[in-house]
Design a protein around this motif. Structure first.
Motif, PDB file in Angstrom:
ATOM      1  N   GLU A  15       0.817  -1.440  -0.461  1.00  0.00           N
ATOM      2  CA  GLU A  15      -0.168  -0.134   0.067  1.00  0.00           C
ATOM      3  C   GLU A  15       1.323   1.480   0.191  1.00  0.00           C
ATOM      4  O   GLU A  15       0.401   2.179  -1.139  1.00  0.00           O
ATOM      5  CB  GLU A  15      -1.049  -0.023   1.247  1.00  0.00           C
ATOM      6  CG  GLU A  15      -1.693   1.414   1.282  1.00  0.00           C
ATOM      7  CD  GLU A  15      -2.758   1.462   2.796  1.00  0.00           C
ATOM      8  OE1 GLU A  15      -4.327   1.139   2.054  1.00  0.00           O
ATOM      9  OE2 GLU A  15      -1.978   1.276   4.038  1.00  0.00           O
ATOM     10  N   ARG A  16       2.143   1.045   0.765  1.00  0.00           N
ATOM     11  CA  ARG A  16       2.839   2.777   1.372  1.00  0.00           C
ATOM     12  C   ARG A  16       3.674   2.850  -0.361  1.00  0.00           C
ATOM     13  O   ARG A  16       3.583   4.122  -0.573  1.00  0.00           O
ATOM     14  CB  ARG A  16       3.836   2.476   2.041  1.00  0.00           C
ATOM     15  CG  ARG A  16       4.825   1.334   1.890  1.00  0.00           C
ATOM     16  CD  ARG A  16       5.702   1.851   3.561  1.00  0.00           C
ATOM     17  NE  ARG A  16       6.193   2.591   3.200  1.00  0.00           N
ATOM     18  CZ  ARG A  16       5.558   3.908   4.642  1.00  0.00           C
ATOM     19  NH1 ARG A  16       5.471   2.721   5.451  1.00  0.00           N
ATOM     20  NH2 ARG A  16       6.133   4.207   4.879  1.00  0.00           N
ATOM     21  N   ALA A 224      -1.371  11.113  -2.754  1.00  0.00           N
ATOM     22  CA  ALA A 224      -0.698  10.803  -4.071  1.00  0.00           C
ATOM     23  C   ALA A 224       1.094  10.279  -3.624  1.00  0.00           C
ATOM     24  O   ALA A 224       1.873  11.181  -2.987  1.00  0.00           O
ATOM     25  CB  ALA A 224      -0.510  12.284  -4.555  1.00  0.00           C
ATOM     26  N   PRO A 225       1.275   9.084  -3.918  1.00  0.00           N
ATOM     27  CA  PRO A 225       2.760   8.219  -3.850  1.00  0.00           C
ATOM     28  C   PRO A 225       3.607   9.152  -4.602  1.00  0.00           C
ATOM     29  O   PRO A 225       3.627   9.977  -5.684  1.00  0.00           O
ATOM     30  CB  PRO A 225       2.570   7.002  -5.205  1.00  0.00           C
ATOM     31  CG  PRO A 225       1.796   7.068  -5.419  1.00  0.00           C
ATOM     32  CD  PRO A 225       0.456   8.547  -5.151  1.00  0.00           C
ATOM     33  N   GLY A 226       5.045   9.563  -4.066  1.00  0.00           N
ATOM     34  CA  GLY A 226       5.629   9.737  -4.575  1.00  0.00           C
ATOM     35  C   GLY A 226       7.186   8.658  -4.946  1.00  0.00           C
ATOM     36  O   GLY A 226       6.644   7.863  -5.934  1.00  0.00           O
ATOM     37  N   PHE A 227       8.135   8.452  -4.462  1.00  0.00           N
ATOM     38  CA  PHE A 227       9.335   7.675  -5.146  1.00  0.00           C
ATOM     39  C   PHE A 227       8.665   6.633  -4.355  1.00  0.00           C
ATOM     40  O   PHE A 227       8.545   6.672  -2.932  1.00  0.00           O
ATOM     41  CB  PHE A 227      10.342   8.288  -5.134  1.00  0.00           C
ATOM     42  CG  PHE A 227      11.528   7.202  -4.728  1.00  0.00           C
ATOM     43  CD1 PHE A 227      12.211   7.518  -5.890  1.00  0.00           C
ATOM     44  CD2 PHE A 227      12.825   6.648  -3.893  1.00  0.00           C
ATOM     45  CE1 PHE A 227      13.103   6.448  -6.359  1.00  0.00           C
ATOM     46  CE2 PHE A 227      13.870   5.898  -4.070  1.00  0.00           C
ATOM     47  CZ  PHE A 227      14.076   5.828  -5.591  1.00  0.00           C
ATOM     48  N   PRO A 228       9.111   5.487  -4.657  1.00  0.00           N
ATOM     49  CA  PRO A 228       9.754   4.474  -5.844  1.00  0.00           C
ATOM     50  C   PRO A 228       8.402   4.686  -6.996  1.00  0.00           C
ATOM     51  O   PRO A 228       9.122   4.256  -7.930  1.00  0.00           O
ATOM     52  CB  PRO A 228      10.180   3.606  -5.706  1.00  0.00           C
ATOM     53  CG  PRO A 228       9.809   3.092  -4.913  1.00  0.00           C
ATOM     54  CD  PRO A 228       9.090   3.864  -3.510  1.00  0.00           C
ATOM     55  N   SER A 229       7.427   4.974  -7.000  1.00  0.00           N
ATOM     56  CA  SER A 229       6.307   4.650  -7.651  1.00  0.00           C
ATOM     57  C   SER A 229       6.365   5.534  -8.839  1.00  0.00           C
ATOM     58  O   SER A 229       6.145   5.581  -9.769  1.00  0.00           O
ATOM     59  CB  SER A 229       4.820   4.779  -7.099  1.00  0.00           C
ATOM     60  OG  SER A 229       4.348   5.911  -6.908  1.00  0.00           O
ATOM     61  N   SER A 230       7.023   7.211  -9.022  1.00  0.00           N
ATOM     62  CA  SER A 230       6.862   7.594 -10.033  1.00  0.00           C
ATOM     63  C   SER A 230       8.675   7.358 -11.080  1.00  0.00           C
ATOM     64  O   SER A 230       7.957   7.519 -12.154  1.00  0.00           O
ATOM     65  CB  SER A 230       7.716   9.323  -9.434  1.00  0.00           C
ATOM     66  OG  SER A 230       8.862   9.260  -8.274  1.00  0.00           O
TER      67      SER A 230
END
Length: 279
Positions: A15-16, A224-230
């Motif tokens: 989830e994170r 909104a997710p950041g790193f590492p999903s970016s």
């Protein structure tokens, strides 16, 4: 005109990684595709979801096999395209159009199943696919082996569609069938050429936001997710404005759906509907 969504597969993610401030628990994400019967165009699919061509097919290349081993999608046999079409009295050959929102494997892997369909997609993004080397396409998350060999001859160019203007919180875009029933709304960021679909004629207008985010909760800028999903985004800077388009639509009273959000919606096939179909 009624739109129905089915779940082709499940994919698990921590989830994170897909929600800022989320926990370490695993979230089981849907991989949706849609179906509607247009009064003039006939049976139309919205993407194809995951199919065996991407996950278990013997003819897969080495990189597509690696992709499947990393993501480990769990195919949902009951909601693959052929049995869902059968539920509506249709066969793959009856499908006259597939709207391809973008070119990632979980959206195009079943294109070869539809011999009589035209493919409504971003011709600008397709031109870039053709111009890249196979290695460059892989860096953009595109496996060219999943495209039918005659994809280009059946391509129905997005750039050739009439444009409609935004109004009252409802975004503008390309009128796919010339009657205002389905509008392609640019949603860049996640993938090259990605667009969502506005169904403005429903009692409550629906905007299918595809992969603008994985979770509806992540549309909130604070979640909104950041790193590492970016790292896997096509254009990180464009994700925020795309999500703002969806938020404005929600604020104007519209409903937003995403491809991977795990929560059931009124448009998703239910277990009872599937049981009735099999009976």
């Amino acid at each position: 005109m009624k739109i129905t969504f089915a779940n082709s597969a499940w994919v698990s993610a921590t989830e994170r990684l897909i929600l800022r401030g989320g926990g370490w628990q695993s979230v089981r994400l849907r991989v949706r595709y849609g179906l509607f019967i247009h009064p003039q165009a006939g049976p139309v699919l919205v993407d194809t979801g995951y199919t065996p061509e991407a996950t278990t097919g013997e003819g897969r290349g080495r990189m597509l096999r690696l992709y499947g081993a990393v993501l480990r999608p769990e195919l949902n046999a009951a909601e693959q395209v052929p049995p869902v079409l059968d539920r509506f009295g249709l066969a793959p050959g009856d499908v006259r159009a597939v709207i391809v929102t973008h070119f990632h494997a979980d959206h195009i892997s079943g294109l070869a199943l539809f011999p009589n369909a035209r493919f409504i997609a971003s011709d600008a993004a397709w031109a870039r696919v053709k111009a890249r080397t196979p290695r460059q396409n892989l860096r953009h998350g595109v496996f060219t082996e999943l495209f039918p060999v005659d994809f280009e001859t059946r391509l129905d160019r997005l750039s050739g569609k009439r444009r409609v203007e935004a109004r009252g919180g409802v975004p503008g875009g390309a009128d796919l069938f010339g009657d205002g029933s389905v509008i392609a709304v640019d949603l860049p960021g996640h993938a090259d050429g990605q667009f969502g679909l506005l169904f403005a004629g429903l009692e409550r207008p629906l905007l299918y936001g595809v992969d603008a985010q994985w979770l509806l909760a992540a549309l909130d800028p604070k979640r909104a997710p950041g790193f590492p999903s970016s790292l896997i985004a096509e254009d990180v800077a464009a994700i925020g404005p795309a999500c703002e388009t969806l938020r404005r639509f929600q604020a104007a009273g519209g409903q937003v759906m995403l491809c991977h959000d795990p929560e059931m919606t009124q448009y998703d096939l239910t277990a009872d509907e599937l049981a009735a179909a099999s009976g």
